[in-house]
Design a protein around this motif. Structure first.
Motif, short mmCIF file in Angstrom:
data_model
loop_
_atom_site.label_atom_id
_atom_site.label_comp_id
_atom_site.label_asym_id
_atom_site.label_seq_id
_atom_site.Cartn_x
_atom_site.Cartn_y
_atom_site.Cartn_z
N SER A 264 0.84 -1.19 0.00
CA SER A 264 0.00 0.00 0.00
C SER A 264 0.88 1.24 0.00
CB SER A 264 -0.91 0.00 1.23
OG SER A 264 -1.50 1.27 1.41
N SER A 265 0.65 2.14 -0.95
CA SER A 265 1.43 3.39 -1.00
C SER A 265 1.13 4.27 0.20
CB SER A 265 1.12 4.14 -2.30
OG SER A 265 -0.26 4.46 -2.37
N ASP A 266 -0.06 4.13 0.79
CA ASP A 266 -0.39 4.92 1.98
C ASP A 266 0.57 4.60 3.12
OD1 ASP A 266 -2.54 6.31 0.92
OD2 ASP A 266 -3.92 4.65 1.28
N PHE A 267 0.95 3.33 3.27
CA PHE A 267 1.91 2.96 4.30
C PHE A 267 3.30 3.50 3.97
CE2 PHE A 267 -1.19 -0.04 5.91
CZ PHE A 267 -0.89 -0.08 7.26
N ARG A 284 0.55 5.69 11.50
CA ARG A 284 1.75 5.76 12.33
C ARG A 284 1.45 5.36 13.78
NH1 ARG A 284 6.14 8.73 10.10
NH2 ARG A 284 6.89 9.35 12.16
N LYS A 285 0.28 5.70 14.27
CA LYS A 285 -0.08 5.35 15.64
C LYS A 285 -0.28 3.85 15.79
CE LYS A 285 -2.09 9.73 17.12
NZ LYS A 285 -3.30 10.43 17.58
N VAL A 286 -0.90 3.22 14.79
CA VAL A 286 -1.10 1.77 14.82
C VAL A 286 0.25 1.06 14.72
CG1 VAL A 286 -2.08 -0.20 13.59
CG2 VAL A 286 -3.46 1.85 13.95
N VAL A 287 1.12 1.54 13.82
CA VAL A 287 2.44 0.93 13.67
C VAL A 287 3.25 1.08 14.96
CG1 VAL A 287 4.65 1.11 12.46
CG2 VAL A 287 2.52 1.19 11.17
N GLN A 288 3.13 2.26 15.60
CA GLN A 288 3.84 2.49 16.85
C GLN A 288 3.38 1.52 17.94
OE1 GLN A 288 6.36 5.09 17.53
NE2 GLN A 288 6.60 3.52 19.08
N ALA A 307 11.25 1.82 12.83
CA ALA A 307 11.68 3.00 13.58
C ALA A 307 12.75 3.78 12.82
CB ALA A 307 12.21 2.59 14.95
N GLN A 308 13.64 3.08 12.12
CA GLN A 308 14.66 3.78 11.34
C GLN A 308 14.03 4.60 10.21
OE1 GLN A 308 18.54 1.49 10.67
NE2 GLN A 308 17.15 -0.15 11.24
N GLN A 309 12.98 4.06 9.61
CA GLN A 309 12.31 4.80 8.54
C GLN A 309 11.52 5.98 9.09
OE1 GLN A 309 10.26 2.05 5.69
NE2 GLN A 309 11.10 0.49 7.04
N MET A 310 10.91 5.80 10.26
CA MET A 310 10.04 6.83 10.80
C MET A 310 10.80 7.93 11.53
SD MET A 310 7.10 4.20 12.21
CE MET A 310 6.08 5.43 13.03
N TYR A 311 11.88 7.57 12.21
CA TYR A 311 12.54 8.54 13.09
C TYR A 311 14.02 8.76 12.78
CZ TYR A 311 8.41 7.11 15.68
OH TYR A 311 7.13 6.80 16.04
#
Length: 585
Positions: A264-267, A284-288, A307-311
């Motif tokens: 999914s491109s949304d992810f 992002r909240k669900v993934v967290q 986490a590396q991709q997000m932060y």
């Protein structure tokens, strides 16, 4: 069993609590497909959402007069007259979603005819009721009201109550399987594992070794993936283990919904350091939540990757350090190596105490050194961790007894984070090690699939006794002797330099304290290159200025001396030269 489930669904819809979800019958739930109305108009009682839809769930309550009519019709379903039963059935269909309460009552009737007809009519009425509740839910754009949709309470706790979260949740309710997932989120881990295994197998495709068929992967909408990950996030990956049916290869593989997120491109857009997209916030909240609930080494490694991709790499290290706490196995040891290497590259001293806590008891062999056919010098996980920590704290591994495959590795300007660079060399002789040139495998430690196998463990008892009698001072240190000394040295250092889990600031070796007087005969301390250049430039400029000033003064002095000489010549009178006496004749 089926009756129990339908009663439970009604109770959940009315009270917002899905206690019935703890029954195994959740696995069998499927929302029936709605029959197409014979006329082009929706049946009476169907809720048509429009701009005037009320956001208040109380607007969906069944009016008293309609409830009375429906109750009378329910009684007629048990009539001995077929035409009367048929007419009552058609009337209940016309009531649509408003017939749900009485049809649920009919499931517990003593009349088999009533039960059978209520079972047949209920799915359509429930589907219409769900449509009405979802429309009401979406109309409540500000989230002021409490809605009794299955799973909404838990999803709201995780993803929030924003407009995007509500739209995502409402979209997910349209799918039969995601509806099951929302029900299972209120249930028990066994149901969740069953549903998620089925879902992942459909997403990724699997080979049915018993039937000999390959199931092609199916695509999934963003809302479906979010709900699947949300369900998985409700439990630890030790509680819910996903397995693919008929999986024919690689037993013990770690499977998760997270493996399919990037379809999914949304992810993809949401899991960036600069997220974008309509559903970025709830995703992002669900993934967290999913990341925080991982406990196995594989799950923690996947969380670290997210986490590396997000932060970013540095901020994600707190998840990477958790990987070190997991079990080391042939499938996970390389994950720990990667974490230690990242810690070294980022020189993050914040986790020094955590690395020591998780790795200093880990004897798992991560590399074997083969020297001229002699027994291996194995690098254990704790050896690699110690070499990383020593360099992170600006010390030299060679001071800890490490040998190196690279001659200049380990210095302040030549730190090396590779797992196979530093090791403890066994200095003992072949005989002391139990090495037999005629049998190269004797006493050798061989790494097979991550396991340690020691061949020819049996040794001559007499040789053992002879070795024990030898003077310890005459013996050269073994790898284990060096290893014990190294960890003892670290423990002594840590006792002084690590306070409350944090490393104290260490003065750099190339810095000279300004207030420390230099003793005569002391050699000047090395200074950083930039500082030396600045000082040399300043000194050269000062010398040039002094030389110019001296030259100017010398020129002025010479000029004054010449002027003084000229003045003296003018003032002196001319002296008459004495006449020379003529010689006498």
């Amino acid at each position: 069993m089926k009756h129990r489930f339908l009663l439970g669904l009604a109770a959940a819809t009315a009270a917002g609590t899905l206690a019935f979800g703890q029954q195994v019958v959740i696995k069998k739930f499927a929302t029936p497909t709605s029959p197409t109305p014979t006329s082009g108009k929706p049946p009476a009682g169907e809720f048509k959402p429009d701009a005037n839809t009320s956001p208040d769930p109380k607007s969906l309550d069944v009016p008293a007069e309609v409830a009375k009519t429906a109750a009378d019709l329910l009684k007629q379903l048990g009539s001995p007259d077929y035409r009367e039963r048929h007419t009552a059935s058609k009337a209940l269909v016309a009531l649509g979603r408003l017939a749900v309460p009485v049809l649920l009552e009919g499931l517990s009737s003593d009349n088999p005819e009533v039960v059978e007809r209520a079972e047949a009519l209920l799915p359509k009425a429930q589907q219409l009721d769900m449509k009405a509740r979802v429309a009401c839910f979406l109309a409540d754009a500000e989230g002021k009201y409490e809605h009794t949709l299955p799973g909404w309470g838990k999803f709201r706790e995780t993803a929030g109550n924003s407009k995007a979260s509500r739209e995502l949740f409402a979209d997910a309710l349209k799918n039969k399987m995601t509806h099951q997932m929302l029900l299972a989120a209120e249930g028990n881990p066994e149901d969740a594992a069953t549903i998620l295994s089925n879902y992942v197998s459909r997403l990724q495709g699997y080979y049915n070794r018993w039937g000999g068929s390959y199931e092609q992967p199916v695509s999934a909408k963003t809302a479906d993936l979010v709900i699947a990950l949300f369900l998985e996030a409700q439990y630890s990956d030790k509680e819910v283990v996903i397995s693919m049916p008929g999986w024919g290869w690689g037993g013990g593989q770690y499977l998760t919904v997270a493996s399919s997120l990037y379809s999914s491109s949304d992810f993809s857009n949401a899991l960036r350091q600069s997220p974008s997209g309509k559903f970025a916030e709830p995703i992002r909240k669900v993934v967290q939540r999913w990341m925080d609930n991982r406990e196995t080494t594989q799950g923690l490694n996947q969380a670290w990757s997210f986490a590396q991709q997000m932060y970013g790499a540095k901020q994600a290290l707190k998840y990477g350090v958790k990987v070190l706490a997991g079990e080391t196995s042939p499938n996970t040891y390389y994950m720990k190596q990667t974490v230690l290497q990242q810690l070294g590259n980022n020189n993050n001293k914040e986790f020094v105490a955590d690395v020591a806590k998780h790795c200093f008891d880990d004897n798992y062999p991560v590399w074997s050194m083969h020297n001229g056919g002699n027994p291996n010098h194995d690098i254990q996980m704790k050896d690699y961790a110690l070499a990383v920590l020593v360099q992170m704290t600006d010390q030299n591994p060679k001071d800890y007894g490490f040998d190196s495959t690279i001659s200049n590795a380990g210095g302040p300007k030549s730190k090396n984070w590779n797992y196979n660079t530093f090791y403890f060399k066994d200095e003992r002789s072949d005989k002391e090690r139990g090495f037999d040139p005629n049998n190269p495998n004797a006493g050798r430690v061989i790494r097979r699939g991550g396991a340690v196998v020691v061949e020819d463990k049996k040794k001559d008892e007499e040789k053992k006794k002879d070795e024990e009698k030898k003077d310890d001072k005459a013996k050269k240190p073994s790898a284990d002797d060096k290893r014990k000394a190294a960890f003892k040295k670290w423990a002594d250092w840590a006792a002084v330099n690590i306070v409350d889990g944090k490393v104290k600031e260490q003065p750099k070796a190339d810095e000279v304290k300004k207030d420390e007087p230099k003793k005569p005969g002391d050699k000047p301390a090395d200074k950083p290159t930039d500082e030396v250049k600045k000082e040399a430039a300043a000194e050269a400029a000062a010398k040039a200025a002094a030389a110019a000033d001296a030259a100017k003064k010398e020129a002025v002095k010479k000029e004054k001396e010449e002027e003084a000489k000229k003045a003296e010549k003018k003032e002196e009178p001319k002296k008459e030269e004495p006449k020379k006496e003529e010689p006498k004749k």
